[in-house]
Design a protein around this motif. Structure first.
Motif, short mmCIF file in Angstrom:
data_model
loop_
_atom_site.label_atom_id
_atom_site.label_comp_id
_atom_site.label_asym_id
_atom_site.label_seq_id
_atom_site.Cartn_x
_atom_site.Cartn_y
_atom_site.Cartn_z
N THR A 95 56.45 80.90 43.20
CA THR A 95 55.23 81.60 42.82
C THR A 95 55.58 82.72 41.86
O THR A 95 56.60 83.35 41.96
N CYS A 100 46.12 79.96 33.79
CA CYS A 100 45.12 78.98 34.23
C CYS A 100 45.29 77.68 33.44
O CYS A 100 45.46 77.69 32.22
N ALA A 110 46.15 82.91 36.26
CA ALA A 110 45.58 82.21 37.40
C ALA A 110 45.55 83.13 38.61
O ALA A 110 46.43 83.99 38.77
N SER A 113 46.25 78.64 43.03
CA SER A 113 46.65 77.28 42.69
C SER A 113 46.20 76.37 43.82
O SER A 113 46.27 76.75 44.99
N SER A 120 46.20 75.15 38.58
CA SER A 120 46.04 76.58 38.79
C SER A 120 44.76 77.04 38.11
O SER A 120 44.43 76.58 37.01
N PRO A 143 49.15 81.78 42.93
CA PRO A 143 49.55 80.92 41.81
C PRO A 143 50.95 80.33 41.92
O PRO A 143 51.92 81.04 42.21
#
Length: 250
Positions: A95, A100, A110, A113, A120, A143
């Protein structure tokens, strides 16, 4: 100290000779602290015994003893730094700041996700997952940088579970094979547990830090009072001596 949300100022625990955290700290008559080995080596290389900080010269080489209080503080400082360094990152592996996948022109960061869609979403594009009934059951996480790392290499399915026994991400099919009798929890549960552990560790660090600050402030106040009292005694002695000299001259 640097901060673990404001750790103690590190320079309070550094020897001004070796510039490292105190080892067997001793206190000179002028009130300054140094590593025992450092101050003795410093004096061995000079004709006079002088404080490296205030430059006060001592007529005789002082007999110095380890300052147990400063030694304990320095040891706890090292412990705090080690705790801070070893505190696990609450984010699950993979992560990070992610863009996005739906934005077409200027891609926004984002906010979530989807492990079901393997996509995402920014705040705007996440809206359907919060509204449409069929999408609400999808697994949303913070994300994810690389979805390939979230795919089970054996079953080619998303890893929605975490095996605490093997410390590995697994898919639902893995439960029937290698991880059948293991301690397996949903990914979201493991993430929340990691966050809770992080918060607890940081709270403990802050509590220890506050305690150390109070001790240091107490020591500094004690030193200040002692110096003030010594100055008063000196002034009183001068006054007595002056009065005596006046009487002698009469």
């Amino acid at each position: 100290m640097a901060t673990a949300s404001s750790l103690l100022s590190e320079d309070k625990f550094l020897c001004s000779v070796c510039l490292d955290v105190f080892t067997k700290p001793v206190t000179t008559p002028c009130g300054h602290n140094f590593c025992s080995a450092c101050i003795h080596k410093y004096w061995d290389g000079r004709d006079t015994c002088q404080c490296p900080l205030c430059k006060r010269i001592f007529s005789q080489r002082p007999e110095l003893q380890v300052n147990t209080f400063v030694s304990e503080l320095a040891a706890e400082f090292k412990t705090l730094v080690q705790v801070k360094a070893s505190t696990p990152d609450p984010q699950l592996p993979g992560t990070a700041d992610v863009l996005c996948d739906i934005c077409s022109e200027m891609r926004e960061n984002a906010v979530k996700s989807c492990l079901t869609c393997l996509v995402s979403f920014s705040e705007a594009h996440l809206e359907p997952h919060q509204r449409v009934a069929g999408l609400k059951c999808h697994v949303l996480l913070d994300p994810v940088k690389n979805f390939d790392d979230r795919m089970c290499k054996t079953h080619d399915k998303t890893t929605e579970l975490y095996c605490r026994t093997d410390r590995a991400f697994v898919c639902v099919l893995c439960l029937k094979t290698d991880h059948k009798s293991h301690n397996v929890v949903p990914l979201e549960e493991e993430y929340e547990a990691a966050m809770a552990k992080r918060d607890e560790a940081m709270a403990n660090i802050q509590k220890m830090t506050q305690s150390r600050y109070e001790k240091i402030a107490e020591v500094e106040r004690s030193v200040y009072v002692s110096q003030a009292e010594a100055q008063k005694e000196k002034e009183a002695s001068v006054q007595v001596f002056t009065a005596w000299r006046r009487q002698e001259s009469l």
